[in-house]
Motif scaffolding. Structure first.
Motif, short mmCIF file in Angstrom:
data_model
loop_
_atom_site.label_atom_id
_atom_site.label_comp_id
_atom_site.label_asym_id
_atom_site.label_seq_id
_atom_site.Cartn_x
_atom_site.Cartn_y
_atom_site.Cartn_z
N LYS A 77 -17.21 -2.77 -5.07
CA LYS A 77 -18.51 -2.63 -5.43
C LYS A 77 -18.95 -1.82 -6.51
O LYS A 77 -19.64 -2.13 -7.37
N LYS A 78 -18.32 -0.40 -6.46
CA LYS A 78 -18.62 0.56 -7.60
C LYS A 78 -17.73 0.51 -8.63
O LYS A 78 -17.85 1.33 -9.55
N LYS A 79 -16.88 -0.69 -8.68
CA LYS A 79 -15.82 -0.82 -9.61
C LYS A 79 -14.93 0.50 -9.78
O LYS A 79 -14.20 0.65 -10.94
N LYS A 80 -14.48 1.25 -8.72
CA LYS A 80 -13.62 2.37 -8.79
C LYS A 80 -12.25 1.66 -8.30
O LYS A 80 -11.86 1.86 -6.92
N LEU A 81 -11.57 0.90 -8.98
CA LEU A 81 -10.30 0.41 -8.67
C LEU A 81 -9.35 1.15 -8.21
O LEU A 81 -8.44 0.77 -7.09
N THR A 82 -9.16 2.29 -8.84
CA THR A 82 -8.23 3.12 -8.60
C THR A 82 -8.17 3.62 -6.85
O THR A 82 -7.36 3.70 -6.19
N LYS A 83 -9.65 4.13 -6.64
CA LYS A 83 -9.95 4.49 -5.20
C LYS A 83 -9.65 3.28 -4.26
O LYS A 83 -9.12 3.56 -3.07
N ALA A 84 -10.11 2.28 -4.48
CA ALA A 84 -9.88 0.86 -3.82
C ALA A 84 -8.46 0.72 -3.42
O ALA A 84 -7.97 0.37 -2.43
N LEU A 85 -7.77 0.84 -4.47
CA LEU A 85 -6.16 0.44 -4.49
C LEU A 85 -5.41 1.47 -3.60
O LEU A 85 -4.81 1.10 -2.68
N ASP A 86 -6.10 2.84 -3.71
CA ASP A 86 -5.40 3.89 -2.71
C ASP A 86 -5.71 3.49 -1.23
O ASP A 86 -4.95 3.79 -0.33
N PRO A 96 0.66 -3.12 8.29
CA PRO A 96 0.98 -4.22 7.27
C PRO A 96 0.47 -5.44 7.62
O PRO A 96 0.65 -6.16 8.61
N GLN A 97 -0.04 -6.12 6.59
CA GLN A 97 -0.75 -7.35 6.61
C GLN A 97 -0.43 -8.25 5.26
O GLN A 97 -0.71 -7.48 4.30
N ALA A 98 -0.26 -9.40 5.30
CA ALA A 98 0.15 -10.29 4.11
C ALA A 98 -0.99 -10.14 3.12
O ALA A 98 -0.79 -9.89 1.95
N LYS A 103 -3.66 -8.23 -1.94
CA LYS A 103 -4.82 -7.64 -2.54
C LYS A 103 -4.29 -6.50 -3.34
O LYS A 103 -4.94 -6.10 -4.63
N ILE A 104 -3.41 -5.79 -3.05
CA ILE A 104 -2.77 -4.49 -3.57
C ILE A 104 -2.15 -5.00 -4.84
O ILE A 104 -2.41 -4.52 -6.16
N ALA A 105 -1.32 -6.15 -4.82
CA ALA A 105 -0.64 -6.53 -6.18
C ALA A 105 -1.78 -7.18 -7.01
O ALA A 105 -1.76 -6.71 -8.15
#
Length: 317
Positions: A77-86, A96-98, A103-105
């Motif tokens: 929501k805050k557009k912090k993509l790197t944080k979200a990815l981590d 582990p879930q598909a 989402k990670i990819a």
């Protein structure tokens, strides 16, 4: 088998220890329940306790995963993509879930695009337009965002290399209707079109921008003058009369110019002569409407002869 972390406390009996662990377990305080079960496993160890420790570990993993996913959602929501990815990566390691893997990819591509956008923007700000052009080009290929295509065209125009603009502008199929772009990108697109010699399209893009900025007004005047010079050059080179006539009429919708008006009249007479020679008198009639006012003697003669050719009623003069 769990490894014992400390021996049973002298202050508690086995029943008290078990009761304490069970209380935490029933309340859903799995971290403390696990700690109690493991701390006194030497004294309490059996299949049931081992099973409950496994349940605690599963519930702790679920809770941690849920917390990480919440953090990832807030980061997005805050557009912090790197944080979200981590956060998504940590969640995937635990549970582990598909859908998390997908989402990670997706985010990995987004983070790459975000980093490229930052680099391209920095290059443009530093007026390193060749580098910015290449970065925006790659970014558009990745994102298909029309704004990135416009940025590519704008930076290419700023390099001063006109030869590359023609092929690049063929990509404009990736653009939506120009009027749907934000004013900043309509301006940039129009600027690129001017540098490519596409004056009608450029002024069409610019005419919808409401701006009293003096520099923008100067650039529109410059584009109009360049267009006038281009038309005069085409007239001197005797280019196709039909296309030149159409372009001069388009020009006169945007600006006034005696030079362009004279070129337009010249092209009209050339086209009239051509159509007359081909016997295409209906085409001549289309070309000379609306009727000029006032009628001169020569025009009366010309129109009278044309009406007779077309077997039309008398000329309304």
């Amino acid at each position: 088998t769990p490894s014992p972390r400390k021996k049973m406390s002298k202050n508690y009996s086995q029943d008290e220890i078990l009761s304490r662990a069970e209380k935490f377990f029933k309340r859903g305080n799995f971290p403390l329940a696990k700690k109690e079960f493991e701390s006194h496993w030497d004294s309490l160890g059996n299949e049931e306790i081992t099973s409950k420790i496994a349940i605690c570990e599963q519930e702790i993993a679920k809770s941690r995963t849920k917390d990480l996913l919440k953090q990832a959602k807030r980061a997005l929501k805050k557009k912090k993509l790197t944080k979200a990815l981590d956060c998504y990566r940590q969640a995937q390691e635990i549970s582990p879930q598909a859908w998390i893997a997908a989402k990670i990819a997706s985010l990995e591509g987004g983070v790459d695009a975000d980093n490229t956008l930052k680099a391209a923007t920095a290059a443009a700000a530093a007026e390193d337009f060749p580098k910015a052009t290449e970065l925006f080009k790659g970014l558009f290929q990745q994102t298909k965002n029309p704004e990135h295509l416009v940025d590519q065209l704008f930076c290419l125009a700023r390099t001063g290399k006109k030869n590359g603009l023609g092929p690049a502008l063929k990509q404009k199929s990736g653009l939506p209707d120009v009027n749907s772009l934000e004013p900043e990108y309509r301006y940039k697109y129009g600027y690129a079109l001017v540098r490519a010699g596409k004056f009608a399209e450029s002024l069409a893009a610019w005419r919808t921008i409401e701006s009293g900025h003096q520099e923008f007004s100067r650039q529109k005047q410059e584009a109009t003058l360049l267009w006038e010079n281009s038309l005069y050059d085409q007239w001197q080179r005797n280019v196709d009369v039909k296309s030149l006539l159409a372009e001069t009429k388009t020009y006169l919708k945007y600006a006034r110019s005696d030079t362009v008006s004279n070129i337009c009249v010249y092209c009209e007479f050339k086209e009239i002569a051509s159509r007359c020679a081909d016997g295409n008198f209906s085409g001549v009639a289309e070309l000379i409407k609306p009727y000029p006012r006032p009628f001169t003697d020569n025009l009366v003669v010309f129109y009278t002869q044309l009406y007779r050719k077309l077997k039309l009623p008398d000329l309304p003069v």
